[in-house]
Design a protein around this motif. Structure first.
Motif, PDB file in Angstrom:
ATOM      1  N   VAL A   1       0.843  -1.201   0.000  1.00 56.94           N
ATOM      2  CA  VAL A   1       0.000   0.000   0.000  1.00 56.94           C
ATOM      3  C   VAL A   1       0.875   1.247   0.000  1.00 56.94           C
ATOM      4  N   GLN A   2       0.599   2.126  -0.954  1.00 60.77           N
ATOM      5  CA  GLN A   2       1.363   3.377  -1.024  1.00 60.77           C
ATOM      6  C   GLN A   2       0.592   4.520  -0.374  1.00 60.77           C
ATOM      7  N   ARG A   3      -0.710   4.502  -0.553  1.00 67.51           N
ATOM      8  CA  ARG A   3      -1.526   5.601  -0.054  1.00 67.51           C
ATOM      9  C   ARG A   3      -2.892   5.058   0.349  1.00 67.51           C
ATOM     10  N   LEU A   4      -3.420   5.592   1.436  1.00 69.29           N
ATOM     11  CA  LEU A   4      -4.735   5.152   1.887  1.00 69.29           C
ATOM     12  C   LEU A   4      -5.451   6.324   2.541  1.00 69.29           C
ATOM     13  N   GLY A   5      -6.685   6.543   2.132  1.00 70.10           N
ATOM     14  CA  GLY A   5      -7.437   7.658   2.705  1.00 70.10           C
ATOM     15  C   GLY A   5      -8.931   7.408   2.635  1.00 70.10           C
ATOM     16  N   SER A   6      -9.676   8.238   3.336  1.00 70.66           N
ATOM     17  CA  SER A   6     -11.141   8.107   3.343  1.00 70.66           C
ATOM     18  C   SER A   6     -11.766   9.480   3.218  1.00 70.66           C
ATOM     19  N   ASN A   7     -12.768   9.586   2.369  1.00 71.58           N
ATOM     20  CA  ASN A   7     -13.560  10.820   2.296  1.00 71.58           C
ATOM     21  C   ASN A   7     -14.791  10.613   3.170  1.00 71.58           C
ATOM     22  N   LEU A   8     -15.015  11.553   4.079  1.00 71.26           N
ATOM     23  CA  LEU A   8     -16.079  11.384   5.071  1.00 71.26           C
ATOM     24  C   LEU A   8     -17.096  12.506   4.991  1.00 71.26           C
ATOM     25  N   SER A   9     -18.317  12.189   5.406  1.00 71.43           N
ATOM     26  CA  SER A   9     -19.355  13.214   5.573  1.00 71.43           C
ATOM     27  C   SER A   9     -19.864  13.138   7.006  1.00 71.43           C
ATOM     28  N   PHE A  10     -20.012  14.310   7.616  1.00 70.92           N
ATOM     29  CA  PHE A  10     -20.580  14.380   8.966  1.00 70.92           C
ATOM     30  C   PHE A  10     -21.951  15.027   8.851  1.00 70.92           C
ATOM     31  N   MET A  11     -22.967  14.284   9.234  1.00 68.42           N
ATOM     32  CA  MET A  11     -24.332  14.785   9.077  1.00 68.42           C
ATOM     33  C   MET A  11     -24.924  15.064  10.454  1.00 68.42           C
ATOM     34  N   SER A  12     -25.205  16.348  10.695  1.00 67.01           N
ATOM     35  CA  SER A  12     -25.718  16.728  12.017  1.00 67.01           C
ATOM     36  C   SER A  12     -27.226  16.522  12.084  1.00 67.01           C
ATOM     37  N   ASP A  13     -27.757  16.583  13.306  1.00 63.47           N
ATOM     38  CA  ASP A  13     -29.211  16.437  13.483  1.00 63.47           C
ATOM     39  C   ASP A  13     -29.962  17.583  12.810  1.00 63.47           C
ATOM     40  N   ALA A  14     -29.268  18.731  12.704  1.00 61.08           N
ATOM     41  CA  ALA A  14     -29.910  19.904  12.088  1.00 61.08           C
ATOM     42  C   ALA A  14     -29.984  19.779  10.567  1.00 61.08           C
ATOM     43  N   GLY A  15     -29.363  18.739  10.054  1.00 58.04           N
ATOM     44  CA  GLY A  15     -29.429  18.516   8.614  1.00 58.04           C
ATOM     45  C   GLY A  15     -28.241  19.051   7.838  1.00 58.04           C
ATOM     46  N   THR A  16     -27.289  19.667   8.531  1.00 57.13           N
ATOM     47  CA  THR A  16     -26.103  20.176   7.822  1.00 57.13           C
ATOM     48  C   THR A  16     -25.134  19.021   7.576  1.00 57.13           C
ATOM     49  N   VAL A  17     -24.441  19.144   6.484  1.00 58.18           N
ATOM     50  CA  VAL A  17     -23.460  18.106   6.123  1.00 58.18           C
ATOM     51  C   VAL A  17     -22.098  18.757   5.945  1.00 58.18           C
ATOM     52  N   GLU A  18     -21.126  18.236   6.668  1.00 55.28           N
ATOM     53  CA  GLU A  18     -19.736  18.700   6.502  1.00 55.28           C
ATOM     54  C   GLU A  18     -18.934  17.549   5.934  1.00 55.28           C
ATOM     55  N   THR A  19     -18.064  17.878   4.991  1.00 48.65           N
ATOM     56  CA  THR A  19     -17.226  16.800   4.425  1.00 48.65           C
ATOM     57  C   THR A  19     -15.762  17.049   4.774  1.00 48.65           C
ATOM     58  N   GLY A  20     -15.017  15.991   4.736  1.00 47.78           N
ATOM     59  CA  GLY A  20     -13.580  16.097   4.999  1.00 47.78           C
ATOM     60  C   GLY A  20     -12.905  14.818   4.566  1.00 47.78           C
TER      61      GLY A  20
END
Lengths: 442, 276
Positions: free
Chosen positions: A222-241
């Motif tokens: 393995v040379q590189r490993l990563g994950s794209n994530l979304s955080f979904m709040s109860d208020a309905g907002t979505v943050e990605t990272g």
């Protein structure tokens, strides 16, 4: 109070504390610790060492680092270090501001000339002029070296205190999640750990793994490993990272680390003998080579005494990692005996004994480490102070020189190293030489 | 690939040849008290160091990472740093010159031993990156170099403090001087070891959120450090010196060798990737 102080500062106490810590940590290296090994491995070790096993059970040697005796040793060490630091700080301050006029262990020699001339020569050799009094001019090289030992021990106090604070308040856990699936805050984290003063770690928002990104080298490592994530709040907002190995993601005070484990999750529909269908997610670590399958076992998934064993190839042909067309093979065992096996690709189904298996879908999964702790800057500060103190203590011990007029029109020069004097005899020789004296020391 | 391995191994053997020549000249210069001969032993040392550096740099370029994964890389790099540390300290403290009698053979033995391992290309796991890892590895190697010098003086002390000693030992510093050098370099080793350990801790925290995991390598490293701390405190509080101190330090050195080269085989952890 004084006797307590003396006790903690006595050489015997210090050596005993070091020896006790050494003994405890060495013991932990030989006796498996419950927080490090799986219950199965622990059981196997106990079976292999029945006498030692029962003894360690009796004395609590499987959890040395949380043992009251070890805590007492740590507390004693912290007290001893704190008192020692205080004394060393006072001593360093005294040496800096009120140097000992006696200068025990100093080498004395007389030179012809004036005090002013000698002072100029000594200054040119890198000695700092400190003060003059009673007709004596004082110089010192590396005055910060006085603080070396104090800082070295103070750094240890800071590190121990910060470690203790972190151990009591830290929260950590693991999320193993497949692409497209959510992880709700109500889900318990895997390998969850928390300090005595902390609650179990709960994710602040619903987490979704959008994509696992990975790249292999030509040798399939393995040379590189990563994950794209979304955080979904109860208020309905979505943050990605995104998080990668060695690239941390911080979300609402929690640190997300990319684990080194990843692979494919298989969504298998199992129809049992009762006709009921259930969906299972079987996560298997990525194979190390295209032609070498990766394995995982699932005990108790289908009921008591049944073991479902799974293996898969990323590419059914076993030729490469770049083509993802997995072949999942399931094997069912009962009582240590194989009942049957079935190879499956997406959409296929097969029967083993009374069970029907259908591979509905697959998706990459990855392991995320979630950490919530306060106090790391204090740990790093402690480390920095330890290093600074160590370097000052061992590499820059102060050397003192005094110059004063003596009878017979000569100038008396005295030199001493606060520590390791024998190591700096060359400096004394060069001082004598610079002041116009021949050095006779061998 | 085979050609690249052959070039690296050939360069390493050439370096060994230089170091062996240097050792022979150096030891004969010291034993027969021929200062000029002893001084000349540094010519093959510098040549060996040049060839050795070329071998390390060449292999670094081939594998694409520093010399800290495969046993052959680790041993070769440790030997190189030991030699460099000795030469640097020699400039600062010329009186440690006689330690070459121990340092040179240790260096050539390590390079020779490195050549007996298969120097295959080992890929670097993705976690093995960042400046803290480099510092972690470098400081452990420097610590090992200083501990070798301290070991040399401890051995000298044990040899010289016998009823009958060889004539060449007159060239060594006085017993008190030898004792002091052993103590001092043990102190250097102790602090470099600490910095290595702390840098590793920071690397671990930045890589997977845990600054201390009690894996075998970490545990034995801490044991070694505490043992060295015990040695230093015994010398300071109880004026332990002479043969007892020398034997104690030999124990510390053995423990450091176990920590650096044996413990990575003891279990599965991030450290298990190294020196396998």
């Amino acid at each position: 109070m004084n006797s307590v102080r003396r006790f903690f500062l006595s050489g015997k106490t210090v050596i005993c504390l070091i020896a006790a810590a050494l003994f405890a940590i060495t013991l932990s290296a030989f006796i498996p610790q419950s927080f490090l090994v799986s219950p199965e491995k622990m059981l196997a070790w106990r079976m292999a060492h029945p006498l030692l096993g029962s003894l360690s059970e009796l004395l609590g040697l499987h959890h040395i680092y949380t043992h009251p005796v070890f805590s007492a040793v740590l507390a004693g060490t912290a007290v001893s270090l704190s008192l020692s630091t205080r004394d060393q700080c006072l001593a360093a301050w005294r040496r800096m501001c009120r140097p000992d006029p006696e200068m025990p262990g100093a080498e004395s020699f007389a030179v012809v000339g004036s005090v002013e001339h000698c002072s100029q020569v000594i200054s040119s050799l890198g000695f700092l002029r400190r003060n003059a009094g009673d007709g004596v001019v004082r110089f010192v090289r590396h005055p910060w070296g006085y603080w070396g030992n104090a800082l070295l021990h103070f750094g240890m106090v800071v590190s121990i205190a910060a470690s203790l604070f972190i151990a009591l308040t830290q929260q950590r856990g693991v999320v193993q999640i497949a692409e497209g699936t959510p992880w709700y805050p109500s889900y318990p984290l895997l390998s969850e750990e928390h300090g005595l003063l902390a609650k179990p770690l709960v994710l602040p928002d619903t987490l979704r793994l959008d994509r696992v990104t990975y790249r292999f080298r030509p040798d399939n490592s393995v040379q590189r490993l990563g994950s794209n994530l979304s955080f979904m709040s109860d208020a309905g907002t979505v943050e990605t990272g995104s998080v990668e190995i060695n690239k941390i993601l911080i979300h609402r005070g929690m640190r997300f680390y990319q684990g080194v484990e990843f692979g494919h999750a298989f969504f298998v529909e199992v129809t049992g003998p009762d006709g009921l269908s259930r969906m299972f997610q079987l996560q298997i670590q990525h194979p190390e080579a295209p032609g070498r399958p990766a394995y995982n076992d699932y005990s108790g998934l289908l009921g008591e005494g049944q073991l479902l064993r799974a293996k898969y190839l990323v590419d059914a042909a076993g030729k490469s990692f770049s083509r993802v067309d997995p072949l999942l093979t399931l094997r069912l065992e009962a009582g240590g005996r194989e009942i049957g096996r079935v190879p499956l690709t997406v959409g296929e189904e097969g029967v083993i004994g009374a069970y029907r298996f259908r591979l509905q879908a697959f998706a990459p999964w990855s392991r995320l480490l979630v950490v919530n702790l306060v106090g790391m800057p204090a740990i790093f500060l402690g480390f920095f102070i330890i290093c600074l103190g160590g370097v000052l203590h061992y590499f820059a011990p102060p050397r003192e020189v005094t110059v004063c007029e003596a009878a017979g029109g000569v100038v008396m020069v005295r030199w001493r190293a606060v520590k390791f004097a024998g190591f700096y005899m060359d400096e004394l020789a060069s001082l004598k030489q610079s002041l116009g004296l021949e050095d006779n020391h061998g | 690939m085979d050609k690249q391995v052959a070039i690296c191994v050939a360069l390493n053997w050439l370096a060994v040849l230089c170091y062996v020549a240097a050792t022979i000249v150096n030891v004969s210069g010291v034993i027969f008290r021929k200062e000029v001969v002893e001084q000349r032993s540094y010519q093959p040392v510098w040549l060996g160091l040049l060839v050795h550096s070329a071998a390390i740099a060449y292999w670094w370029r081939v594998v694409g990472h520093g010399p800290y994964m495969a046993p052959s890389e680790v041993l070769s790099a440790d030997a190189w740093i030991t030699m460099v540390v000795f030469l640097v300290f020699l400039r600062i403290f010329p009186r440690i010159r006689t330690a070459s009698v121990i340092v040179f053979p240790v260096v050539f033995l390590m390079v020779a031993l490195a050549n007996f391992y298969n120097p295959g290309i080992r890929s670097l796991p993705p976690t093995f990156g960042g400046i803290w890892l480099v510092l972690h590895i470098c400081f452990y190697k420097i610590a090992f170099g200083t501990l070798v010098i301290a070991l040399a003086f401890s051995i000298f002390h044990l040899l010289k403090n016998r009823p009958i000693t060889a004539a060449w030992m007159e060239r060594l510093p006085s017993l008190d001087g030898i004792d002091l050098y052993a103590y001092r370099f043990a102190g250097f080793g102790f602090i470099f070891w600490a910095i290595g350990m702390l840098a590793g801790s920071i690397w671990a925290y930045k890589s997977w959120g845990r600054y201390w995991g009690w894996d075998p390598v970490e545990t034995w490293s801490l044991i070694t450090w505490l043992l060295m701390g015990g040695y230093l405190h015994l010398r300071r509080f109880f004026r332990m010196s002479g043969n007892r101190a020398a034997w104690f330090f030999v124990l510390c050195f053995v423990m450091s060798v176990v920590s650096l080269f044996v413990t990575s085989h003891m279990g599965t952890s991030i450290h298990a990737e190294y020196f396998r």
